[in-house]
Design a protein around this motif. Structure first.
Motif, PDB file in Angstrom:
ATOM      1  N   GLN A  37       0.709  -1.034   0.183  1.00 57.30           N
ATOM      2  CA  GLN A  37       0.090   0.207  -0.160  1.00 57.30           C
ATOM      3  C   GLN A  37       0.822   1.240   0.174  1.00 57.30           C
ATOM      4  OE1 GLN A  37      -2.503  -0.928   3.467  1.00 57.30           O
ATOM      5  NE2 GLN A  37      -4.297  -1.845   2.271  1.00 57.30           N
ATOM      6  N   ALA A  38       0.587   1.988  -1.133  1.00 53.46           N
ATOM      7  CA  ALA A  38       1.941   3.466  -1.176  1.00 53.46           C
ATOM      8  C   ALA A  38       0.664   4.994  -1.044  1.00 53.46           C
ATOM      9  CB  ALA A  38       1.877   3.992  -2.757  1.00 53.46           C
ATOM     10  N   PHE A  39       1.473   5.500  -0.406  1.00 57.69           N
ATOM     11  CA  PHE A  39       1.147   6.419   0.536  1.00 57.69           C
ATOM     12  C   PHE A  39       2.029   7.800   0.649  1.00 57.69           C
ATOM     13  CE2 PHE A  39      -0.328   3.222   3.400  1.00 57.69           C
ATOM     14  CZ  PHE A  39      -1.099   2.901   3.187  1.00 57.69           C
ATOM     15  N   ARG A  40       1.902   8.657   0.693  1.00 58.75           N
ATOM     16  CA  ARG A  40       2.813  10.108   0.592  1.00 58.75           C
ATOM     17  C   ARG A  40       3.171   9.789   2.647  1.00 58.75           C
ATOM     18  NH1 ARG A  40       3.500  13.195  -3.435  1.00 58.75           N
ATOM     19  NH2 ARG A  40       5.661  13.267  -2.649  1.00 58.75           N
ATOM     20  N   LEU A  41       3.910  10.292   2.822  1.00 60.21           N
ATOM     21  CA  LEU A  41       4.507  10.522   4.140  1.00 60.21           C
ATOM     22  C   LEU A  41       4.134  11.345   5.557  1.00 60.21           C
ATOM     23  CD1 LEU A  41       5.879   8.907   7.001  1.00 60.21           C
ATOM     24  CD2 LEU A  41       8.446  10.374   6.048  1.00 60.21           C
ATOM     25  N   PRO A  42       3.829  11.926   4.712  1.00 57.03           N
ATOM     26  CA  PRO A  42       2.667  12.783   5.834  1.00 57.03           C
ATOM     27  C   PRO A  42       1.653  12.522   6.404  1.00 57.03           C
ATOM     28  CG  PRO A  42       3.397  13.671   4.092  1.00 57.03           C
ATOM     29  CD  PRO A  42       4.413  13.516   3.941  1.00 57.03           C
ATOM     30  N   LEU A  43       0.939  12.112   5.381  1.00 55.61           N
ATOM     31  CA  LEU A  43      -0.308  11.843   5.487  1.00 55.61           C
ATOM     32  C   LEU A  43      -0.400  10.373   5.751  1.00 55.61           C
ATOM     33  CD1 LEU A  43      -3.376  11.601   4.691  1.00 55.61           C
ATOM     34  CD2 LEU A  43      -3.045  10.090   2.839  1.00 55.61           C
ATOM     35  N   LEU A  44       0.520   9.320   5.984  1.00 57.02           N
ATOM     36  CA  LEU A  44       0.780   8.038   6.347  1.00 57.02           C
ATOM     37  C   LEU A  44       1.074   8.328   8.533  1.00 57.02           C
ATOM     38  CD1 LEU A  44       0.657   5.370   6.581  1.00 57.02           C
ATOM     39  CD2 LEU A  44       3.598   5.182   6.225  1.00 57.02           C
ATOM     40  N   ARG A  45       2.106   8.915   8.268  1.00 55.97           N
ATOM     41  CA  ARG A  45       2.295   9.638   9.204  1.00 55.97           C
ATOM     42  C   ARG A  45       1.220   9.697  10.706  1.00 55.97           C
ATOM     43  NH1 ARG A  45       5.488  13.717   8.710  1.00 55.97           N
ATOM     44  NH2 ARG A  45       7.812  12.148   8.644  1.00 55.97           N
ATOM     45  N   GLU A  46       0.377  10.732  10.070  1.00 57.33           N
ATOM     46  CA  GLU A  46      -1.043  11.719   9.992  1.00 57.33           C
ATOM     47  C   GLU A  46      -1.858  10.749  10.657  1.00 57.33           C
ATOM     48  OE1 GLU A  46      -1.626  14.212  12.051  1.00 57.33           O
ATOM     49  OE2 GLU A  46      -3.429  14.400  11.667  1.00 57.33           O
ATOM     50  N   ALA A  47      -2.241   9.898   9.793  1.00 57.74           N
ATOM     51  CA  ALA A  47      -3.349   8.821  10.177  1.00 57.74           C
ATOM     52  C   ALA A  47      -2.848   7.691  11.257  1.00 57.74           C
ATOM     53  CB  ALA A  47      -3.484   7.594   8.361  1.00 57.74           C
ATOM     54  N   HIS A  48      -1.795   7.383  10.764  1.00 61.17           N
ATOM     55  CA  HIS A  48      -1.186   6.490  12.450  1.00 61.17           C
ATOM     56  C   HIS A  48      -1.218   7.843  14.014  1.00 61.17           C
ATOM     57  CE1 HIS A  48      -0.365   2.764  10.922  1.00 61.17           C
ATOM     58  NE2 HIS A  48       0.006   3.360  10.003  1.00 61.17           N
ATOM     59  N   ARG A  49      -1.351   9.387  13.614  1.00 59.46           N
ATOM     60  CA  ARG A  49      -0.739   9.866  14.976  1.00 59.46           C
ATOM     61  C   ARG A  49      -2.413  10.040  15.176  1.00 59.46           C
ATOM     62  NH1 ARG A  49      -2.026  14.151  16.871  1.00 59.46           N
ATOM     63  NH2 ARG A  49      -2.548  14.817  14.642  1.00 59.46           N
ATOM     64  N   ARG A  50      -3.750   9.818  14.574  1.00 57.06           N
ATOM     65  CA  ARG A  50      -4.699   9.588  14.726  1.00 57.06           C
ATOM     66  C   ARG A  50      -5.536   8.840  15.324  1.00 57.06           C
ATOM     67  NH1 ARG A  50      -7.282  14.657  12.171  1.00 57.06           N
ATOM     68  NH2 ARG A  50      -9.430  13.525  12.257  1.00 57.06           N
ATOM     69  N   ALA A  51      -5.024   7.352  14.391  1.00 53.06           N
ATOM     70  CA  ALA A  51      -5.666   6.083  14.856  1.00 53.06           C
ATOM     71  C   ALA A  51      -5.011   5.900  16.107  1.00 53.06           C
ATOM     72  CB  ALA A  51      -4.860   4.936  14.141  1.00 53.06           C
ATOM     73  N   GLU A  52      -3.568   6.505  17.236  1.00 46.31           N
ATOM     74  CA  GLU A  52      -3.336   6.055  18.175  1.00 46.31           C
ATOM     75  C   GLU A  52      -4.308   6.709  18.851  1.00 46.31           C
ATOM     76  OE1 GLU A  52       0.648   5.306  19.564  1.00 46.31           O
ATOM     77  OE2 GLU A  52       0.824   7.381  20.024  1.00 46.31           O
ATOM     78  N   GLU A  53      -4.633   8.266  19.213  1.00 49.23           N
ATOM     79  CA  GLU A  53      -4.942   9.057  19.567  1.00 49.23           C
ATOM     80  C   GLU A  53      -6.256   8.659  19.678  1.00 49.23           C
ATOM     81  OE1 GLU A  53      -3.978  13.505  18.657  1.00 49.23           O
ATOM     82  OE2 GLU A  53      -6.262  12.597  17.643  1.00 49.23           O
ATOM     83  N   ASP A  54      -6.454   7.820  19.015  1.00 46.27           N
ATOM     84  CA  ASP A  54      -8.377   7.945  19.058  1.00 46.27           C
ATOM     85  C   ASP A  54      -8.550   6.136  19.371  1.00 46.27           C
ATOM     86  OD1 ASP A  54      -8.543   9.621  17.904  1.00 46.27           O
ATOM     87  OD2 ASP A  54      -8.975   9.721  15.990  1.00 46.27           O
TER      88      ASP A  54
END
Ligand code: CTP
Ligand code: MG
Length: 229
Positions: free
Chosen positions: A162-179
């Motif tokens: 699965q391919a992502f731009r790094l800033p989006l992948l980072r933000e998605a993981h940060r938000r998932a952890e937060e939630d």
């Protein structure tokens, strides 16, 4: 532009039941994980491999990297309890903005040609995943009683990479952890942010080695490929 790849390899392989990390089991005499790594090692567009591992496997894996001359492994990162945490630990080690792939160590049969399609899509802004049309009829059930039949033509079985731009992948993981959200793939974390995820149609032989019978399928795939040479 070179892409980087994160490979979660820190699982225990419980469903395989081999008594050790299934990624160390041999296929054609070479560990499953080495097969996976060789695809990226041999891809000129790959700029670095970041491997999430169980600390207990570290010494053995370091030896394997040397033995098989896997020079692109740029980081060995200690994984976490869930696959998602293993990937996030690796994400945290990466800086910059380029395209990052996430690929299961347990999928050694990925096709290098498909990496290019995923990277191209991610460079154009969308995230991109490999998937194949579902062949079986899929039903939902509760306590063994069917509650729903899902229309098959809209279903895709999702693979990696699965391919992502790094800033989006980072933000998605940060938000998932937060939630405290745990997803079974990385795209699901991006989807939660309402970001677009596009499907690149993959191949049915890009299997994830999960249960013992997958080893028979793996032998068959290897035999088929040998006959094609
Ligand atoms: N993985 C990981 N960290 C974890 C769990 C899984 O890096 N905490 C990795 C696995 O090593 C594998 C990939 O994620 O390459 C896909 O996971 P899966 O097929 O579920 O492997 P395991 O978790 O090892 O197997 P099981 O679920 O049967 O224990
Ligand atoms: Mg698992």
């Amino acid at each position: 532009n070179p892409y980087r790849v994160i490979i979660p390899a820190a699982g225990q392989g419980k469903r395989m039941g081999a008594g050790k990390n299934k990624l160390l089991l041999p296929l054609k005499g070479i560990p499953v994980l080495v097969h996976t790594l060789q695809v990226f090692e041999n891809d000129p567009s790959c700029g670095g491999i970041y491997l999430a591992i169980n600390p207990l496997d570290e010494a053995g894996l370091t030896d394997l990297m040397k033995e098989h001359r896997l020079t692109k492994v740029a980081g060995l990162i200690h994984g976490g309890k869930e696959r998602q945490q293993s990937v996030y630990n690796a994400v945290k080690q990466l800086s910059g903005e380029g395209v990052v792939l996430v690929h299961d160590g347990a999928r050694p049969f990925l096709d290098r040609d498909q990496i290019g399609a995923l990277v191209a899509a991610a460079e154009n802004g969308a995230s991109a995943i490999l998937a194949v049309p579902v062949k079986d009829t899929v039903k939902k059930a509760r306590d063994g009683i069917v509650t729903e039949t899902i229309e098959r033509s809209s279903l895709w079985a999702v693979q990696t990479p699965q391919a992502f731009r790094l800033p989006l992948l980072r933000e998605a993981h940060r938000r998932a952890e937060e939630d405290a959200f745990i997803g079974t793939d990385d795209a699901s974390l991006v989807e939660r942010l309402q970001a677009d995820v596009t499907i690149v149609e993959g191949h049915y032989d890009n299997i994830k080695l999960t249960t013992p019978e997958d080893l028979y399928f793996a032998e068959a795939i290897i035999k088929k490929r040998k006959n094609q040479l």
